[in-house]
Design an enzyme around this catalytic site. Sequence first.
Site, PDB file in Angstrom:
ATOM      1  N   ASP A  21       0.705  -1.135   0.010  1.00  0.00           N
ATOM      2  CA  ASP A  21      -0.069  -0.136  -0.040  1.00  0.00           C
ATOM      3  C   ASP A  21       0.868   1.318  -0.068  1.00  0.00           C
ATOM      4  OD1 ASP A  21      -2.255   1.339  -0.061  1.00  0.00           O
ATOM      5  OD2 ASP A  21      -2.904   1.221   2.060  1.00  0.00           O
ATOM      6  N   HIS A  38       3.083   3.391  -9.066  1.00  0.00           N
ATOM      7  CA  HIS A  38       2.879   1.802  -9.034  1.00  0.00           C
ATOM      8  C   HIS A  38       4.088   1.387 -10.073  1.00  0.00           C
ATOM      9  CE1 HIS A  38      -1.002   2.043  -7.895  1.00  0.00           C
ATOM     10  NE2 HIS A  38      -1.729   2.478  -8.846  1.00  0.00           N
ATOM     11  N   LEU A 132      10.441 -20.921  -4.222  1.00  0.00           N
ATOM     12  CA  LEU A 132       9.663 -20.130  -3.815  1.00  0.00           C
ATOM     13  C   LEU A 132       8.267 -20.285  -4.465  1.00  0.00           C
ATOM     14  CD1 LEU A 132       8.802 -17.598  -1.935  1.00  0.00           C
ATOM     15  CD2 LEU A 132       9.661 -16.138  -3.709  1.00  0.00           C
TER      16      LEU A 132
HETATM   17  C1  FPP Z   1      -1.750   0.181  -3.409  1.00  0.00           C
HETATM   18  O1  FPP Z   1      -1.065   1.540  -3.565  1.00  0.00           O
HETATM   19  C2  FPP Z   1      -1.233  -0.707  -4.490  1.00  0.00           C
HETATM   20  C3  FPP Z   1      -2.099  -1.022  -5.379  1.00  0.00           C
HETATM   21  C4  FPP Z   1      -3.457  -1.042  -5.631  1.00  0.00           C
HETATM   22  C5  FPP Z   1      -1.290  -1.875  -6.497  1.00  0.00           C
HETATM   23  C6  FPP Z   1      -0.285  -2.622  -6.338  1.00  0.00           C
HETATM   24  C7  FPP Z   1       0.677  -2.851  -7.553  1.00  0.00           C
HETATM   25  C8  FPP Z   1       1.943  -2.620  -7.515  1.00  0.00           C
HETATM   26  C9  FPP Z   1       2.706  -2.708  -6.256  1.00  0.00           C
HETATM   27  C10 FPP Z   1       2.516  -2.683  -8.870  1.00  0.00           C
HETATM   28  C11 FPP Z   1       2.717  -3.953  -9.883  1.00  0.00           C
HETATM   29  C12 FPP Z   1       2.724  -5.164  -9.315  1.00  0.00           C
HETATM   30  C13 FPP Z   1       3.162  -6.298  -9.594  1.00  0.00           C
HETATM   31  C14 FPP Z   1       2.591  -7.712  -9.453  1.00  0.00           C
HETATM   32  C15 FPP Z   1       4.159  -6.359 -10.832  1.00  0.00           C
HETATM   33  P1  FPP Z   1      -2.390   2.889  -3.417  1.00  0.00           P
HETATM   34  O2  FPP Z   1      -2.396   2.968  -5.033  1.00  0.00           O
HETATM   35  O3  FPP Z   1      -3.609   2.189  -3.089  1.00  0.00           O
HETATM   36  O4  FPP Z   1      -1.687   3.849  -2.895  1.00  0.00           O
HETATM   37  P2  FPP Z   1      -2.441   4.960  -2.022  1.00  0.00           P
HETATM   38  O5  FPP Z   1      -3.297   4.201  -0.921  1.00  0.00           O
HETATM   39  O6  FPP Z   1      -1.243   5.817  -1.541  1.00  0.00           O
HETATM   40  O7  FPP Z   1      -3.328   5.631  -3.044  1.00  0.00           O
END
Ligand code: FPP
Length: 246
Positions: A21, A38, A132
């Site tokens: 997050d 991201h 893994l």
């Molecule tokens: C949460 O941050 C993150 C996500 C909803 C997406 C997770 C994706 C990645 C880490 C990148 C790609 C993944 C892979 C597996 C290659 P948020 O957008 O909710 O952050 P915020 O709460 O600060 O808005």
Amino acid sequence: MSLLSEINIDQLPNHIAIIMDGNGRWAKSKGLLRNIGHQNGAKTVKEVVETCAKINVKYLTLYAFSTENWNRPKLEVELLMKLLISSLKKEVETLQKNNIKLSTIGNLNSLPTIVAKELKDVIEKTKDNNRLTLTLALSYGSREELIKTIKEISLKVKNNLISPENIDKSVINNHLYDHYLPDVDLLIRTSGEQRISNFLLWEIAYAELFFSDILWPDFNKENLFEAILNYQNRERRFGKTSDQLK
Ligand code: FPP
């Protein structure tokens, strides 16, 4: 000095699950577009996956896209899907080199065909790897998973394939998205939020929870070691008393 030297390698959590997050807030704090957050989050994914393989954690499950994430702006969803495809294409060699098996949980039918195809391809290529197991939760929601499970078991009861008194933990496990996913030992959530957000509700029954204030793109292997060390300093009683454990 790295915290790795303080970790007891014989007592690693078998299954680490992470709610990644803070990508959006990380980008905003730097005046960047959410998508750049991201992209940098994907770099953290690589570091954490490689580190888990290196130290011999057996299962790592990452919450990459929840059922609720479909409600985000269309462009953000599209860019996240593109990032997923490009990461899979780019990292398949890393998975092979590190003997990592890719797996997924979630409602994969709701993913764009091209994402589902790429996933299927990498899952097939890595299916014999055994260092893994990396599970990506995609279009995943734990309540939806439990509803699916209850429906399937009810149908079997209705058709006399199973009797209600025989429904136990293993029957439930066998109807989840991934029958082989063991209970979570350590659940990490980054970015200072302290919520479960519909993630692995069944599997975290006895997980140790670790909340880090660090935003996911800034999370690194030392932060992972810190979480593991914290886990190793806890007493997991599973309902017993301290004396019973001695
Ligand atoms: C949460 O941050 C993150 C996500 C909803 C997406 C997770 C994706 C990645 C880490 C990148 C790609 C993944 C892979 C597996 C290659 P948020 O957008 O909710 O952050 P915020 O709460 O600060 O808005």
